[in-house]
Motif scaffolding. Structure first.
Motif, PDB file in Angstrom:
ATOM      1  N   ILE A 173     -44.667  39.996 -59.106  1.00 37.71           N
ATOM      2  CA  ILE A 173     -45.952  39.432 -59.510  1.00 37.71           C
ATOM      3  C   ILE A 173     -46.859  39.452 -58.287  1.00 37.71           C
ATOM      4  O   ILE A 173     -46.564  38.817 -57.282  1.00 37.71           O
ATOM      5  CB  ILE A 173     -45.796  37.993 -60.033  1.00 37.71           C
ATOM      6  CG1 ILE A 173     -44.892  37.983 -61.262  1.00 37.71           C
ATOM      7  CG2 ILE A 173     -47.157  37.386 -60.356  1.00 37.71           C
ATOM      8  CD1 ILE A 173     -44.500  36.610 -61.735  1.00 37.71           C
ATOM      9  N   PRO A 174     -47.960  40.201 -58.326  1.00 44.48           N
ATOM     10  CA  PRO A 174     -48.833  40.305 -57.154  1.00 44.48           C
ATOM     11  C   PRO A 174     -49.536  38.989 -56.857  1.00 44.48           C
ATOM     12  O   PRO A 174     -49.799  38.193 -57.753  1.00 44.48           O
ATOM     13  CB  PRO A 174     -49.837  41.388 -57.544  1.00 44.48           C
ATOM     14  CG  PRO A 174     -49.780  41.471 -59.023  1.00 44.48           C
ATOM     15  CD  PRO A 174     -48.435  40.988 -59.455  1.00 44.48           C
ATOM     16  N   ASP A 175     -49.817  38.789 -55.588  1.00 45.74           N
ATOM     17  CA  ASP A 175     -50.494  37.582 -55.121  1.00 45.74           C
ATOM     18  C   ASP A 175     -51.908  37.983 -54.702  1.00 45.74           C
ATOM     19  O   ASP A 175     -52.110  38.524 -53.624  1.00 45.74           O
ATOM     20  CB  ASP A 175     -49.718  36.980 -53.945  1.00 45.74           C
ATOM     21  CG  ASP A 175     -50.129  35.561 -53.648  1.00 45.74           C
ATOM     22  OD1 ASP A 175     -50.974  35.024 -54.374  1.00 45.74           O
ATOM     23  OD2 ASP A 175     -49.586  34.998 -52.683  1.00 45.74           O
ATOM     24  N   ALA A 176     -52.882  37.739 -55.561  1.00 43.57           N
ATOM     25  CA  ALA A 176     -54.247  38.209 -55.350  1.00 43.57           C
ATOM     26  C   ALA A 176     -54.961  37.423 -54.268  1.00 43.57           C
ATOM     27  O   ALA A 176     -54.739  36.228 -54.096  1.00 43.57           O
ATOM     28  CB  ALA A 176     -55.044  38.111 -56.641  1.00 43.57           C
ATOM     29  N   ILE A 177     -55.823  38.121 -53.540  1.00 42.97           N
ATOM     30  CA  ILE A 177     -56.731  37.475 -52.603  1.00 42.97           C
ATOM     31  C   ILE A 177     -57.994  37.109 -53.376  1.00 42.97           C
ATOM     32  O   ILE A 177     -58.579  37.941 -54.059  1.00 42.97           O
ATOM     33  CB  ILE A 177     -57.080  38.424 -51.433  1.00 42.97           C
ATOM     34  CG1 ILE A 177     -55.832  38.733 -50.613  1.00 42.97           C
ATOM     35  CG2 ILE A 177     -58.169  37.820 -50.567  1.00 42.97           C
ATOM     36  CD1 ILE A 177     -56.058  39.774 -49.531  1.00 42.97           C
ATOM     37  N   VAL A 178     -58.379  35.829 -53.305  1.00 42.49           N
ATOM     38  CA  VAL A 178     -59.543  35.360 -54.052  1.00 42.49           C
ATOM     39  C   VAL A 178     -60.488  34.614 -53.117  1.00 42.49           C
ATOM     40  O   VAL A 178     -60.093  34.172 -52.049  1.00 42.49           O
ATOM     41  CB  VAL A 178     -59.123  34.451 -55.232  1.00 42.49           C
ATOM     42  CG1 VAL A 178     -58.377  35.235 -56.281  1.00 42.49           C
ATOM     43  CG2 VAL A 178     -58.287  33.281 -54.758  1.00 42.49           C
ATOM     44  N   HIS A 179     -61.731  34.497 -53.538  1.00 43.00           N
ATOM     45  CA  HIS A 179     -62.751  33.789 -52.768  1.00 43.00           C
ATOM     46  C   HIS A 179     -63.179  32.553 -53.548  1.00 43.00           C
ATOM     47  O   HIS A 179     -63.259  32.565 -54.779  1.00 43.00           O
ATOM     48  CB  HIS A 179     -63.961  34.695 -52.519  1.00 43.00           C
ATOM     49  CG  HIS A 179     -64.920  34.130 -51.522  1.00 43.00           C
ATOM     50  ND1 HIS A 179     -65.922  33.274 -51.879  1.00 43.00           N
ATOM     51  CD2 HIS A 179     -65.005  34.295 -50.186  1.00 43.00           C
ATOM     52  CE1 HIS A 179     -66.615  32.934 -50.806  1.00 43.00           C
ATOM     53  NE2 HIS A 179     -66.072  33.541 -49.758  1.00 43.00           N
TER      54      HIS A 179
END
Length: 195
Positions: A173-179
């Motif tokens: 499960i990818p761990d997204a970079i978010v703002h």
């Protein structure tokens, strides 16, 4: 937790884990949205096909914010964001941003970026982890006892704890970079634009 991991695993994207998040809207079943609400359970936009990394990053953040708002847990997320903005906590991806070359990170404050997993608990119990992995609780305990559990397990008193990040890695499960701004914009849109 088990359902969220299961759906995230099913819809994971084949793209890089730095950018891929899949359609987080898929985590919420259509009947959970109220009639006439702005977000839908599926989208005509396939984030993995967007060539502009900044636009894909923004859409992923807004979808995650809409998901948190739809699940009714955005107040906790807002508290996390307030800590980031005041400097009591720093974003966890400053080094990753320079490696990922996210174009918006040069415009926005890099300390306001974080991994989506920063919002999850650091550890969960072995019973929850077993459910996510699709094995019985007794099988998980047996694997721990013989030292064959697929990733490290920490003992906490009489129970065992599993790292959520390790479990995400195990399930691909990818761990997204978010703002922060993208998450808040998505939540604002999902709430109908009211503050």
């Amino acid at each position: 937790m088990k359902a969220a991991f299961g759906v995230a695993y099913q819809y994971r994207s084949a793209a890089s884990s730095e950018y891929a998040m899949g359609d987080v809207e898929e985590l919420v079943q259509p009947e959970n949205w109220t009639q006439g609400s702005a977000p839908r359970a599926s989208s005509i936009i396939d984030v993995s096909s967007i060539r502009d990394v900044g636009v894909a990053e923004q859409i992923r953040g807004e979808r995650l914010g809409a998901l948190f708002q739809g699940l009714g847990c955005f107040d906790a997320v807002r508290g996390f964001h307030d800590e980031l903005r005041t400097g009591r906590r720093s974003g966890s991806v400053c080094r990753a941003l320079s490696a990922s070359k996210l174009p918006r990170s040069q415009i926005s404050n890099p300390n306001l970026y974080y991994y989506a997993s920063d919002l999850y608990p650091s550890f969960i119990g072995i019973q929850e982890a077993a459910g996510v992995m699709g094995i019985s609780n007794s099988a998980a305990h047996r694997l721990v006892r013989v030292g064959q559990f697929p990733f490290p397990v920490a003992r906490a008193g009489r129970s065992y704890k599993v790292s959520v990040k390790a479990l995400m890695h195990f399930k691909d499960i990818p761990d997204a970079i978010v703002h922060v701004d993208d998450i808040e914009n998505g939540a604002l849109h999902a709430s109908g634009g009211a503050n």
